[in-house]
Enzyme design. Structure first.
Site, mmCIF file in Angstrom:
data_model
loop_
_atom_site.group_PDB
_atom_site.id
_atom_site.type_symbol
_atom_site.label_atom_id
_atom_site.label_comp_id
_atom_site.label_asym_id
_atom_site.label_seq_id
_atom_site.Cartn_x
_atom_site.Cartn_y
_atom_site.Cartn_z
ATOM 1 C CG ASN A 213 4.210 -6.471 -7.719
ATOM 2 O OD1 ASN A 213 4.047 -5.563 -8.519
ATOM 3 N ND2 ASN A 213 4.803 -6.283 -6.535
ATOM 4 C CG ASP A 282 2.774 -7.192 1.634
ATOM 5 O OD1 ASP A 282 3.026 -6.012 1.909
ATOM 6 O OD2 ASP A 282 1.714 -7.570 1.081
ATOM 7 N N PRO A 310 10.161 -4.324 5.294
ATOM 8 C CG PRO A 310 11.754 -2.704 4.760
ATOM 9 C CD PRO A 310 11.497 -4.183 4.689
ATOM 10 C CG ASP A 311 4.058 -0.662 5.607
ATOM 11 O OD1 ASP A 311 4.177 0.403 4.946
ATOM 12 O OD2 ASP A 311 2.983 -1.288 5.692
ATOM 13 C CB ILE A 312 8.228 2.078 2.198
ATOM 14 C CG1 ILE A 312 9.248 0.973 1.868
ATOM 15 C CG2 ILE A 312 8.792 3.452 1.855
ATOM 16 C CD1 ILE A 312 9.495 0.753 0.395
ATOM 17 C CG PHE A 332 -1.954 4.679 -4.458
ATOM 18 C CD1 PHE A 332 -1.505 5.964 -4.217
ATOM 19 C CD2 PHE A 332 -2.699 4.431 -5.610
ATOM 20 C CE1 PHE A 332 -1.784 6.996 -5.100
ATOM 21 C CE2 PHE A 332 -2.981 5.450 -6.506
ATOM 22 C CZ PHE A 332 -2.526 6.734 -6.252
ATOM 23 C CE LYS A 346 -4.334 -2.120 2.488
ATOM 24 N NZ LYS A 346 -4.106 -2.812 1.235
ATOM 25 C CE LYS A 350 -0.201 0.022 4.516
ATOM 26 N NZ LYS A 350 1.002 -0.667 4.109
HETATM 27 N N1 CTP Z 1 3.468 -0.121 1.191
HETATM 28 C C1 CTP Z 1 4.768 0.198 1.526
HETATM 29 N N2 CTP Z 1 5.610 -0.769 1.952
HETATM 30 C C2 CTP Z 1 5.195 -2.054 2.077
HETATM 31 C C3 CTP Z 1 3.861 -2.402 1.722
HETATM 32 C C4 CTP Z 1 3.037 -1.391 1.270
HETATM 33 O O1 CTP Z 1 5.154 1.379 1.411
HETATM 34 N N3 CTP Z 1 6.034 -2.977 2.496
HETATM 35 C C5 CTP Z 1 2.562 0.967 0.771
HETATM 36 C C6 CTP Z 1 2.142 0.914 -0.685
HETATM 37 O O2 CTP Z 1 3.005 1.670 -1.497
HETATM 38 C C7 CTP Z 1 0.751 1.531 -0.621
HETATM 39 C C8 CTP Z 1 0.243 1.112 0.754
HETATM 40 O O3 CTP Z 1 1.398 0.832 1.518
HETATM 41 O O4 CTP Z 1 0.808 2.939 -0.611
HETATM 42 C C9 CTP Z 1 -0.674 -0.060 0.775
HETATM 43 O O5 CTP Z 1 -0.123 -1.155 0.125
HETATM 44 P P1 CTP Z 1 -0.859 -2.558 0.111
HETATM 45 O O6 CTP Z 1 0.068 -3.557 -0.476
HETATM 46 O O7 CTP Z 1 -2.206 -2.419 -0.502
HETATM 47 O O8 CTP Z 1 -1.049 -2.766 1.656
HETATM 48 P P2 CTP Z 1 -0.579 -3.852 2.636
HETATM 49 O O9 CTP Z 1 -0.154 -3.140 3.883
HETATM 50 O O10 CTP Z 1 0.410 -4.760 2.008
HETATM 51 O O11 CTP Z 1 -1.950 -4.605 2.943
HETATM 52 P P3 CTP Z 1 -2.580 -5.944 2.344
HETATM 53 O O12 CTP Z 1 -1.542 -6.596 1.502
HETATM 54 O O13 CTP Z 1 -2.938 -6.702 3.548
HETATM 55 O O14 CTP Z 1 -3.788 -5.485 1.591
#
Ligand code: CTP
Length: 405
Positions: A213, A282, A310-312, A332, A346, A350
């Site tokens: 991205n 994602d 994974p969601d870090i 963020f 969010k 989170k």
């Molecule tokens: N983030 C992360 N790991 C992921 C996705 C997101 O650590 N796999 C963290 C980003 O660094 C940021 C926050 O989560 O601090 C929100 O990221 P964002 O992409 O806006 O949120 P999503 O959970 O992907 O929500 P959406 O795409 O539905 O808006």
């Protein structure tokens, strides 16, 4: 930027070929808003003239303690009393030895000795041949100067004017400038460890192609710099970005979300603050081809199916240290619409105490931004400013909340 606005700096030059870089440094300090008073030793005049330094600083240069321009004939007192810091760049091995012993037989060393030690800091950018640098006498003098309260800015490494290669070059002017700017920032995170994720991730389809991205990493790198300026030990876990690493920040380069998670988990184990600015993908392609996917004649385009990454942030926020309040997590949110409502939702999803919202597509790659800080109490706006200015404000907000926690 005008990070040194209102600061008056005495720039001291001692004998060394690095004096040629002091001209550029003087210019950079002035450009950043400082007023600069140059003081030169006789040895430095062998390398660069006071005329050059006067033209760049826009002030007469002082070279002698007997300078009759001062009504009381005491330039060592007057010049040091007026300054916010004395910066010696380059500082020769000889001048260091003289500072250690409190020598006072020419203006610059006399002025350093006469400065009010509690209010006028002394910053030193050494420059010398690698053998002189490595000599126990120099290392001993450095340790003594640090013990006496001076700030040693370190040296660069590489080719030297003498033809040898090694440690001892003076830092580049822009590096010294960054250190001087950092020096004046409030140390609100002194002794803390901060981990920042930054930039995009790259999810490979095959050895040639992948999905990524437009995140530039600028906001994350600005936060890493601001946290370092605030006195923290900082690691930045960076996806593929082409940005210089801020001074004093440890950088771990990664590519995919899974690599970013592994590096982040290792870094946050001892950290006090985690800031997730990375635009993590994602999803990733469910399979990664080991070989380039070929466009065989006439075959239909390949279909790509995805699997979730994974969601870090959520993973780190669920860890025992974060849950116990030992690790303060900041997320963020890059949104395209309904920033306040999306950021609030969010933050809860989170499980983090602080979430920073911004309008995604319009900030990517830009040097400025505008932030919305959302916590359990509500939302506060940080109006449009450069990413570094916002990063410093955010660091102050994080430090305040940690202190209250
Ligand atoms: N983030 C992360 N790991 C992921 C996705 C997101 O650590 N796999 C963290 C980003 O660094 C940021 C926050 O989560 O601090 C929100 O990221 P964002 O992409 O806006 O949120 P999503 O959970 O992907 O929500 P959406 O795409 O539905 O808006």
């Amino acid at each position: 930027m005008n990070d040194l606005a209102g600061k008056h700096i005495v720039l001291g030059l001692t004998g060394g070929i690095a004096c040629y870089k002091s001209a550029e440094l003087c210019r950079a300090l002035v450009k950043e808003g400082a007023t600069v008073q140059v003081v030169m030793t006789a040895a430095s005049e062998q390398f660069i003239t006071p005329v050059t330094m006067q033209a760049l600083s826009n002030r007469p240069v002082y070279c002698s303690q007997w300078d009759p321009r001062e009504p009381n004939n005491m330039p060592h007192i007057n010049l040091s009393r007026q300054s916010d810091a004395i910066l010696i760049a380059p500082c020769s091995a000889d001048f260091m030895a003289r500072l250690v012993h409190g020598a006072a037989d020419e203006l610059l060393s006399l002025m350093c000795l006469a400065r009010p030690i509690a209010t006028v800091p002394l910053l030193i950018a050494p420059a010398m041949n690698r053998e002189m640098w490595a000599h126990p006498a120099t290392q001993r003098n450095m340790a003594q100067l640090a013990a006496d309260g001076a700030t040693l800015l370190g040296v660069g490494s590489g080719e030297q004017a003498c033809g040898e290669t090694g440690d001892g070059r003076m830092l580049e002017p822009e590096q010294i400038l960054e250190d001087v700017v950092a020096f004046f920032q409030p140390k609100v995170l002194a002794g803390r460890k901060v981990v920042v994720t930054a930039g995009p991730t790259f999810e490979a389809l095959d050895p040639i192609r992948g999905i990524t991205n437009h995140s530039s990493g600028k906001m994350g790198f600005a936060i890493a710099r601001a946290a370092h300026e605030a006195g923290a030990e900082v690691s930045v876990v960076a996806g593929p970005v082409s940005l210089p690493t801020p001074r004093g920040v440890r950088r771990i380069d990664v590519r995919s979300a899974r690599e970013m998670l592994a590096a982040t988990e290792a870094e946050v184990a001892q950290a006090d603050v985690f800031v997730a600015t990375a635009a993590v993908a994602d999803w990733r392609p469910a399979t990664e081809s080991g070989q380039k996917i070929k466009k065989e004649g006439g075959s239909p385009p390949p279909t790509v199916s995805f699997t979730e990454n994974p969601d870090i942030l959520a993973t780190v926020a669920r860890s025992a240290r974060a849950q116990a309040g030992a690790l303060f997590c900041v997320g963020f949110a890059a949104e395209s619409h309904d920033l306040a409502a999306n950021a609030k939702a969010k933050r809860e999803r989170k499980g983090v105490p602080l979430l920073v919202g911004n309008i995604g597509p319009s900030t990517f790659g830009q040097d400025d931004n505008q932030l919305l800080l959302v916590d359990a109490q509500g939302a506060v706006e940080l109006p449009r400013a450069s990413k570094l200015v916002l990063a410093r404000q955010l660091v102050a907000e994080i430090a305040r909340r940690r202190a209250q926690a």
